[in-house]
Write a protein that holds these residues in place. Sequence first.
Motif, mmCIF file in Angstrom:
data_model
loop_
_atom_site.group_PDB
_atom_site.id
_atom_site.type_symbol
_atom_site.label_atom_id
_atom_site.label_comp_id
_atom_site.label_asym_id
_atom_site.label_seq_id
_atom_site.Cartn_x
_atom_site.Cartn_y
_atom_site.Cartn_z
ATOM 1 N N LEU A 332 39.386 38.388 34.350
ATOM 2 C CA LEU A 332 39.639 39.789 34.675
ATOM 3 C C LEU A 332 40.289 40.653 33.835
ATOM 4 O O LEU A 332 41.161 40.240 32.998
ATOM 5 C CB LEU A 332 40.020 39.828 35.987
ATOM 6 C CG LEU A 332 39.573 39.248 36.875
ATOM 7 C CD1 LEU A 332 40.289 39.241 38.448
ATOM 8 C CD2 LEU A 332 37.933 39.782 37.372
ATOM 9 N N GLN A 336 41.139 45.549 36.601
ATOM 10 C CA GLN A 336 40.343 44.462 37.728
ATOM 11 C C GLN A 336 41.366 43.767 38.691
ATOM 12 O O GLN A 336 41.190 43.660 39.956
ATOM 13 C CB GLN A 336 39.283 43.949 37.173
ATOM 14 C CG GLN A 336 38.048 44.722 36.471
ATOM 15 C CD GLN A 336 37.254 43.761 35.531
ATOM 16 O OE1 GLN A 336 37.737 42.817 34.999
ATOM 17 N NE2 GLN A 336 35.999 44.302 35.408
ATOM 18 N N PHE A 337 42.169 43.124 38.132
ATOM 19 C CA PHE A 337 42.954 42.127 38.762
ATOM 20 C C PHE A 337 43.948 42.918 39.863
ATOM 21 O O PHE A 337 43.794 42.417 40.849
ATOM 22 C CB PHE A 337 43.997 41.368 37.626
ATOM 23 C CG PHE A 337 44.715 40.207 38.216
ATOM 24 C CD1 PHE A 337 44.221 39.049 38.444
ATOM 25 C CD2 PHE A 337 45.767 40.357 39.087
ATOM 26 C CE1 PHE A 337 45.099 37.849 38.793
ATOM 27 C CE2 PHE A 337 46.633 39.516 39.608
ATOM 28 C CZ PHE A 337 46.230 38.010 39.531
#
Length: 388
Positions: A332, A336-337
């Motif tokens: 990711l 996103q993470f």
Amino acid sequence: MHGTKTYLSETATRLKPSGIRRFFDLAASMEGVISLGVGEPDFITSWSVREACILSLEQGYTSYTANAGLLELRQEIAAYLSRKFQVQYAPETEIIVTVGASQALDLALRTIVNQGDEVIVVEPSFVSYGPLVELAGGVPVPLETRGADEFKIQPEQIESVITSRTKALMLCSPNNPTGTVLHKEELEAIARIVKKHDLLVISDEIYAELTYDEPYTSFPAIEDMRERTILVSGFSKGFAMTGWRLGFAAAPSTILQVMLKIHQYTMMCAPTMAQYAAIEALKHGEQDVEEMKKSYRRRRNYFVQSLNELGLRCHLPGGAFYAFPSIQSTGLTSEQFAEQLLLEERVAVVPGNVFGASGEGYIRCSYASSLEQLQEAIKRMRRFLSRL
């Protein structure tokens, strides 16, 4: 806007809003979030320091102080810098009390930067450095450090970005966001390049009190660097006084007196009652700082070990209260993470890319939270990773 005229400054309009704020605001709107996002101690200011503030109010000390700050406070700052870091400054002409270390950074840059001057910003860096350089009319030049080097500056990297327009280098040790501390030999190697290319250094030492494994070396204590350095620090992190908004700068008087001029016109002086509180912090607060430090060290050891056990590779930070683990193994991006972890498991961290391009693939986690909260955060992160 009316007609063709635009009323906004191009420089100010171009600035991106802080990436930290976006995640903090998102987290604040959700229930049951464990926030590892904000760079703030979880201790409240020592009682004796709060009491000194209350006493100053009761005694009616509510008017302006001298522009540079209370002389007694500047004397205490000078004594403290000499005692703790072996650097000497004249309280009358070489120290200014500011509204947080943030204002000290702003003053330093506005004092030394001419239009188009380049300032080297070591990245990953605190989010305000680049924008402050731009607001002063300068050009921030990123110097990317690597996780493989524990985000330490390699001297040859500095030389590779120096041009005829380079005016200064911005240093932050212990570093926000990586927690990396530069040792004496590493600072000496940087100092040789600074001298060779006739540069100035703005040394942000706001986390100097919070180093865990060895004594701290202040950049102006390095041979020949005092005359080239603007030392910026304050009370927010080490003394747990973030909301008091009190910082300071120390520099040769030729530089400091120009900083003082800008300060006179933009700020007048730092809050009076906060200055009385800071005198007490410097006189009698070191034991409390030591207690906080012990607690942070325990949490750091637990948290960083746990991150590594989860498969999120993380170096042991030598200072501050941040871990900066790699999330590259997840596939990711940092954004996103951080977003998925917040939405799915209610754990708020800061994506590393907000600190510069070299922070992509990492996240910043503040371990200035209770051990119970850190344990719960690790549990939730384990759950999140097992689903990926």
